[in-house]
Design a protein around this motif. Structure first.
Motif, PDB file in Angstrom:
ATOM      1  N   PRO A  96       0.662  -1.053   0.117  1.00 12.07           N
ATOM      2  CA  PRO A  96       0.081   0.148  -0.439  1.00 12.07           C
ATOM      3  C   PRO A  96       1.473   1.523  -0.523  1.00 12.07           C
ATOM      4  O   PRO A  96       0.352   2.025  -0.096  1.00 12.07           O
ATOM      5  N   ASP A  97       1.917   1.766   0.938  1.00 12.54           N
ATOM      6  CA  ASP A  97       3.205   2.485   0.851  1.00 12.54           C
ATOM      7  C   ASP A  97       4.362   1.846   0.460  1.00 12.54           C
ATOM      8  O   ASP A  97       4.434   0.734   0.604  1.00 12.54           O
ATOM      9  N   HIS A  98       5.367   2.450   0.110  1.00  9.19           N
ATOM     10  CA  HIS A  98       6.312   2.020   0.216  1.00  9.19           C
ATOM     11  C   HIS A  98       7.645   2.901   1.804  1.00  9.19           C
ATOM     12  O   HIS A  98       7.718   3.502   1.358  1.00  9.19           O
ATOM     13  N   SER A  99       7.144   1.840   2.471  1.00  2.00           N
ATOM     14  CA  SER A  99       7.960   2.382   3.917  1.00  2.00           C
ATOM     15  C   SER A  99       8.742   1.637   4.288  1.00  2.00           C
ATOM     16  O   SER A  99       8.575   0.027   3.877  1.00  2.00           O
ATOM     17  N   ILE A 100       9.490   0.911   5.204  1.00  2.00           N
ATOM     18  CA  ILE A 100      10.479   0.518   5.841  1.00  2.00           C
ATOM     19  C   ILE A 100       9.428  -0.094   7.066  1.00  2.00           C
ATOM     20  O   ILE A 100       9.799  -1.644   7.318  1.00  2.00           O
ATOM     21  N   GLU A 101       8.124   0.921   7.522  1.00  3.97           N
ATOM     22  CA  GLU A 101       7.172   0.511   7.961  1.00  3.97           C
ATOM     23  C   GLU A 101       6.491  -0.876   7.091  1.00  3.97           C
ATOM     24  O   GLU A 101       6.454  -2.089   8.113  1.00  3.97           O
ATOM     25  N   GLY A 125      12.324   1.781  -3.083  1.00  9.38           N
ATOM     26  CA  GLY A 125      13.163   1.133  -1.947  1.00  9.38           C
ATOM     27  C   GLY A 125      14.824   2.080  -0.898  1.00  9.38           C
ATOM     28  O   GLY A 125      14.412   2.035  -0.057  1.00  9.38           O
ATOM     29  N   HIS A 126      15.111   2.273  -2.058  1.00 10.07           N
ATOM     30  CA  HIS A 126      15.518   3.340  -1.249  1.00 10.07           C
ATOM     31  C   HIS A 126      15.144   4.573  -0.913  1.00 10.07           C
ATOM     32  O   HIS A 126      15.997   5.282   0.225  1.00 10.07           O
ATOM     33  N   GLU A 127      14.388   5.146  -1.235  1.00 11.07           N
ATOM     34  CA  GLU A 127      13.295   6.522  -1.089  1.00 11.07           C
ATOM     35  C   GLU A 127      13.115   5.671   0.971  1.00 11.07           C
ATOM     36  O   GLU A 127      12.769   6.437   1.621  1.00 11.07           O
ATOM     37  N   ALA A 128      12.082   4.856   0.995  1.00 14.49           N
ATOM     38  CA  ALA A 128      11.994   4.278   2.068  1.00 14.49           C
ATOM     39  C   ALA A 128      13.035   3.895   3.317  1.00 14.49           C
ATOM     40  O   ALA A 128      12.578   4.887   4.811  1.00 14.49           O
ATOM     41  N   VAL A 129      14.551   3.608   2.532  1.00 16.00           N
ATOM     42  CA  VAL A 129      15.560   4.039   3.271  1.00 16.00           C
ATOM     43  C   VAL A 129      15.576   4.786   4.358  1.00 16.00           C
ATOM     44  O   VAL A 129      15.929   5.230   4.916  1.00 16.00           O
ATOM     45  N   ALA A 130      15.752   6.218   3.005  1.00 14.86           N
ATOM     46  CA  ALA A 130      16.071   7.858   3.344  1.00 14.86           C
ATOM     47  C   ALA A 130      14.924   8.457   4.253  1.00 14.86           C
ATOM     48  O   ALA A 130      15.395   9.504   5.003  1.00 14.86           O
ATOM     49  N   ALA A 131      13.841   8.358   4.306  1.00 10.95           N
ATOM     50  CA  ALA A 131      13.074   8.102   5.244  1.00 10.95           C
ATOM     51  C   ALA A 131      13.026   7.786   6.656  1.00 10.95           C
ATOM     52  O   ALA A 131      12.294   7.719   7.346  1.00 10.95           O
ATOM     53  N   TYR A 132      13.914   6.782   6.769  1.00  9.80           N
ATOM     54  CA  TYR A 132      13.422   5.667   7.840  1.00  9.80           C
ATOM     55  C   TYR A 132      14.182   6.414   8.737  1.00  9.80           C
ATOM     56  O   TYR A 132      15.120   7.299   9.522  1.00  9.80           O
ATOM     57  N   HIS A 159      20.081  -7.683   3.752  1.00  9.40           N
ATOM     58  CA  HIS A 159      21.502  -6.698   2.851  1.00  9.40           C
ATOM     59  C   HIS A 159      20.913  -5.613   2.925  1.00  9.40           C
ATOM     60  O   HIS A 159      20.195  -5.509   2.471  1.00  9.40           O
ATOM     61  N   HIS A 160      22.378  -4.834   2.763  1.00  9.82           N
ATOM     62  CA  HIS A 160      22.199  -3.098   3.254  1.00  9.82           C
ATOM     63  C   HIS A 160      19.865  -2.876   3.269  1.00  9.82           C
ATOM     64  O   HIS A 160      19.649  -2.866   4.353  1.00  9.82           O
ATOM     65  N   THR A 161      18.806  -2.528   1.796  1.00 11.72           N
ATOM     66  CA  THR A 161      18.342  -2.584   2.750  1.00 11.72           C
ATOM     67  C   THR A 161      17.244  -3.545   3.381  1.00 11.72           C
ATOM     68  O   THR A 161      17.062  -3.363   4.317  1.00 11.72           O
TER      69      THR A 161
END
Length: 262
Positions: free
Chosen positions: A66-71, A182-189, A94-96
């Motif tokens: 439903p959304d791209h977030s780490i959560e 996925g990279h954007e989700a990491v950057a916002a975590y 690994h990484h993300t």
């Protein structure tokens, strides 16, 4: 033998690959990869454990989240554990995938027995600041002449040996145009708000020739309670390149934890 399956979850179907029987260890890939990042690792860990490599929600053959977030990615991990009837498991990322593993252990500490964080960044205010002005890593514009294939290739070529680069590009094409999410989700975590909730033992693994993650190994280890670290000399960004070393570190770490628990 690697076996494949789809698990029904509240997010839709999640695709996974598994190998072996015994105590479970769940493997989480980097962006924008898939279970394939662990193709070589699965049979090695599967000798003594039930090793499961999943496609994160929105990647590989798993359902779109439903959304791209780490959560949300972490919620997908727990949903897969429910579907596979795994009350508890060790989790390696690994990484993300490592960032997702941290959130999984933070939100369900009673279900994660151990963490292995491979080339995992520490996403605190400093980490978010560094990423705020960073150009996109894999985002390319699709063109009718297929030139975007060359763009994907050339962006990762400095860091991937060419046989592995083919596998990377295949996974990246699967998720276009959302390859960067996925990279954007990491950057916002906000990892600094979550690491204190991790209760299990943690092994932080650094690859010396990974110019992005290796410099963060000391900071990550210091931020996590109950953590130790290990270094793969000559290790690079693609985990496949160091599959045997990675699997041996995971096996030794989990064996040690099992022995202490017994």
């Amino acid at each position: 033998m690697i076996r494949f399956g789809y698990a029904d979850t509240p997010f839709g179907q999640i695709h996974y690959a598994s190998c072996g029987t015994g105590e479970p260890v769940l493997l989480l890939h980097q962006t924008p990869r898939s279970w394939d990042e662990y193709r070589e690792v699965l049979p090695l860990l599967g000798r003594t454990r039930r090793a499961v490599a999943m496609d994160t929600l929105g990647f590989g053959n798993s359902a779109r989240p439903p959304d791209h977030s780490i959560e949300t990615y972490a919620a997908g991990v727990l949903a897969l554990m429910d579907a596979l009837d795994l009350p508890r498991a060790a989790v390696a990322g690994h990484h993300t995938g490592g960032v997702v593993a941290v959130e999984t252990a933070a939100r369900a500490p009673e279900r994660v027995t151990a963490l292995v964080l491979s080339s995992t960044p520490l996403i605190d205010p400093e980490g978010r600041r560094r990423r705020a002005g960073r150009p996109s890593i894999d985002a390319v514009r699709e063109h009718a002449d297929g030139s975007h294939l060359g763009d994907l290739w050339s962006r990762r070529a400095p860091y991937y040996p060419w046989p592995l680069l083919t596998r990377f590009v295949r996974d990246a094409l699967t998720v276009l145009p959302e390859v960067e999410r996925g990279h954007e989700a990491v950057a916002a975590y906000r990892m600094e708000e979550r690491v204190g909730l991790v209760r299990c033992p943690v092994l932080c693994v650094g690859a010396t020739d990974d110019p992005f993650a290796f410099p963060e190994l000391e900071r990550l280890t210091a931020a996590l309670p109950h953590s130790t670290q290990a270094v793969v000399k000559g290790g690079v960004i693609p985990l496949e390149h160091q599959a045997e070393e990675f699997a041996a570190l995971v096996q030794e770490f989990l064996d040690t934890r099992s022995g202490q628990a017994g």
